[in-house]
Design an enzyme around this catalytic site. Structure first.
Site, PDB file in Angstrom:
ATOM      1  CE  LYS A   1      39.753  39.455  37.547  1.00  0.00           C
ATOM      2  NZ  LYS A   1      39.254  38.148  37.831  1.00  0.00           N
TER       3      LYS A   1
ATOM      4  CD  GLN B   1      36.944  39.934  44.221  1.00  0.00           C
ATOM      5  OE1 GLN B   1      36.223  40.890  44.043  1.00  0.00           O
ATOM      6  NE2 GLN B   1      38.084  40.040  44.852  1.00  0.00           N
TER       7      GLN B   1
ATOM      8  N   GLY C   1      43.919  39.173  43.844  1.00  0.00           N
ATOM      9  CA  GLY C   1      45.361  39.009  43.709  1.00  0.00           C
ATOM     10  C   GLY C   1      45.718  38.926  42.241  1.00  0.00           C
ATOM     11  CG  HIS C   2      44.791  41.276  39.524  1.00  0.00           C
ATOM     12  ND1 HIS C   2      44.116  42.371  39.080  1.00  0.00           N
ATOM     13  CD2 HIS C   2      43.857  40.347  39.801  1.00  0.00           C
ATOM     14  CE1 HIS C   2      42.816  42.122  39.101  1.00  0.00           C
ATOM     15  NE2 HIS C   2      42.638  40.906  39.538  1.00  0.00           N
TER      16      HIS C   2
ATOM     17  CE  LYS D   1      49.272  36.611  28.108  1.00  0.00           C
ATOM     18  NZ  LYS D   1      49.628  35.358  27.469  1.00  0.00           N
TER      19      LYS D   1
ATOM     20  CG  ASP E   1      41.455  32.914  41.262  1.00  0.00           C
ATOM     21  OD1 ASP E   1      42.062  33.930  41.626  1.00  0.00           O
ATOM     22  OD2 ASP E   1      40.779  32.206  42.021  1.00  0.00           O
TER      23      ASP E   1
HETATM   24  P1  IMP Z   1      35.544  37.264  50.357  1.00  0.00           P
HETATM   25  O1  IMP Z   1      35.583  38.083  49.120  1.00  0.00           O
HETATM   26  O2  IMP Z   1      36.860  37.240  51.093  1.00  0.00           O
HETATM   27  O3  IMP Z   1      34.399  37.629  51.249  1.00  0.00           O
HETATM   28  O4  IMP Z   1      35.291  35.732  49.930  1.00  0.00           O
HETATM   29  C1  IMP Z   1      34.048  35.307  49.378  1.00  0.00           C
HETATM   30  C2  IMP Z   1      34.265  34.288  48.270  1.00  0.00           C
HETATM   31  O5  IMP Z   1      34.883  34.913  47.164  1.00  0.00           O
HETATM   32  C3  IMP Z   1      35.176  33.122  48.660  1.00  0.00           C
HETATM   33  O6  IMP Z   1      34.723  31.964  47.975  1.00  0.00           O
HETATM   34  C4  IMP Z   1      36.516  33.539  48.097  1.00  0.00           C
HETATM   35  O7  IMP Z   1      37.350  32.432  47.832  1.00  0.00           O
HETATM   36  C5  IMP Z   1      36.075  34.227  46.811  1.00  0.00           C
HETATM   37  N1  IMP Z   1      37.045  35.223  46.348  1.00  0.00           N
HETATM   38  C6  IMP Z   1      37.257  36.459  46.815  1.00  0.00           C
HETATM   39  N2  IMP Z   1      38.204  37.089  46.113  1.00  0.00           N
HETATM   40  C7  IMP Z   1      38.586  36.251  45.150  1.00  0.00           C
HETATM   41  C8  IMP Z   1      39.514  36.353  44.055  1.00  0.00           C
HETATM   42  O8  IMP Z   1      40.174  37.371  43.833  1.00  0.00           O
HETATM   43  N3  IMP Z   1      39.620  35.250  43.261  1.00  0.00           N
HETATM   44  C9  IMP Z   1      38.868  34.147  43.446  1.00  0.00           C
HETATM   45  N4  IMP Z   1      37.989  34.016  44.432  1.00  0.00           N
HETATM   46  C10 IMP Z   1      37.838  35.052  45.280  1.00  0.00           C
END
Ligand code: IMP
Length: 430
Positions: free
Chosen positions: A16, A224, A40-41, A18, A13
């Protein structure tokens, strides 16, 4: 030739969307190489908002090739839904501009259920996942019982693969006191959607090789952030993939020498969604302020993000681990109204000063941040496009950040608008 990998240097978060959008305009090919629809972008182009989860950001632009690499885990229904959604906004998605690796692993309903059941049962120990089935799908991949995209091409093969995966899952489900997964409709449902997805399937490594020989520009789009990396992050509070830049090579099928510049995206403060250590977290009014001004709510799960000061120690560590060449600093304007701004420059662990994140969870929860405090600039930086037009205090802060982390700040973002960026170094042309 210059190929660029973009990764998050914090817990995701970082904004990325933009930066990736801006870079994808310059690239010919945009590749997602890890993660799934947990990402999520958000892109805002000519007033239209596009929310992408699985599709590479290049998809919204004409004449770009978007690739989903083998390192990504794909929920077939989530993918088709996203394609439908994006098409309804007038975006063209065809096998000409979207290519999916034949060997990418699938996220199936029993993965999602396993993710949810575990989180629900875990109570205090829960990870706070996105509940999308990401972890269980990657587990099946390395456990060699995963179902890959090309497994959908043969009914017999699919049947065998499903039986194998489900014998494993059902044992665990029984142990958890849950009902076994009823397989009756899954094969049928998968075979129904198979043609819609298989039309995009190709040997991606080969395509990349061909494009490389034509000197096409490739953008590897990470999801991520490094602190969520399964090896290098705040384990076990991480995602289940490698989010570091080297994963761009394994997750798409090319050598590490195909990446010429690694851009780390860094937010001017820190946020985290889900559970886990967060040394600079602010549970006070300043934290609330950052969350409100920065609109810190998850794009995928709408969860409120935890907020805190910039952790220079962690960003520097991410830079070293990932070989980041320069950072794009985002959301500088969110700091505009603050009297003072802090950056963590070391930790105190049991009275000892340390300059890195300790490996054990116990120590990660124990460390206390040691801050350097900067005077705020108390004036709007929104929309500034030239470094020398920034308030002096903002310039001082940025120079100190740069000195501390040891790489150049290659761009600074001063609003969500694409053009509100101070460009110092172009990664495709450095
Ligand atoms: P998972 O990827 O759904 O298994 O979640 C594992 C951890 O990664 C959790 O703390 C989620 O909130 C975090 N996480 C997964 N994808 C994202 C992302 O795109 N942005 C921020 N945190 C993420």
């Amino acid at each position: 030739m210059k190929n660029v990998a973009v990764i998050g240097s914090q817990w995701g978060d970082e904004g990325k969307g933009k930066i990736v959008d801006w870079l994808s305009n310059k690239a010919d090919i945009i590749i997602r190489f890890q993660g799934g629809h947990n990402a999520g972008h958000t892109l805002v182009i000519d007033g239209t908002t596009y929310k992408l989860r699985l599709l590479p950001s290049g998809i919204v632009r004409k004449n770009k090739i978007s690739i989903i690499g083998n390192g990504v885990v794909i929920d077939p229904w989530a993918l088709l839904e996203e394609i439908k959604e994006i098409k309804s906004k007038g975006v063209e998605v065809t096998p000409k501009n979207l290519i999916i690796s034949e060997t990418a692993n699938l996220i199936l309903p029993f993965h999602k259920e396993m993710d949810e059941m575990r989180e629900d049962l875990a109570k205090k120990e829960k990870i706070g996942t996105t509940r999308r089935g990401i972890g269980p799908a990657y587990e099946d991949k390395v456990g060699r019982r995963g179902i890959r995209l090309m497994d959908l091409a043969s009914e017999k093969n699919l049947e065998n693969r499903l039986a194998n995966a489900l014998s494993h899952h059902n044992l665990i489900r029984k142990g958890m006191g849950k009902q076994i997964f009823q397989n009756d409709n899954l094969k049928k449902d998968l075979l129904k959607v198979a043609p819609e997805i298989l039309k995009y399937a190709q040997p991606v490594w080969k395509i990349i090789d061909e494009y490389r020989s034509k000197e096409k520009k490739i953008l590897f789009e990470g999801a991520q952030g490094v602190l969520l990396d399964v090896d290098h992050g705040t384990y076990p509070y991480v995602t289940s993939s490698n989010t570091v830049a080297s994963s761009a090579a394994t997750g798409s099928g090319c050598g590490p020498n195909s990446i010429n510049y690694i851009l780390g995206i860094t937010k001017a403060y820190t946020t985290r969604v889900g559970e886990g250590p967060f040394p600079t977290e602010l549970k006070d009014q300043i934290g609330e302020h950052l969350g409100n001004i920065g609109k810190e709510f998850g794009t995928v799960t709408s969860r409120k993000r935890r907020c805190g000061w910039l952790d220079g120690v962690l960003v520097r560590q991410s830079i070293r681990i990932s070989g980041i060449n320069g950072i794009a600093l985002t959301k500088l304007d969110v700091l505009d109204e603050l009297d003072n701004i802090k950056m963590c420059i070391a930790y105190d662990l049991n009275g000892n000063k340390i300059d890195y994140l300790p490996s054990t969870l116990e120590d990660q929860l124990k460390i206390k941040p040691i801050y350097k405090t900067f005077e705020g600039w108390k004036t709007s930086t929104q929309g500034i496009k030239d470094f020398k037009n920034l308030p002096i205090n903002a310039q001082k802060y940025l120079k100190e950040v740069e000195k501390f982390i040891g790489v150049k700040i290659s761009s600074i973002s001063t609003s969500p608008e694409r053009n509100d960026t101070i460009l110092i170094e172009d990664p495709f042309n450095f």
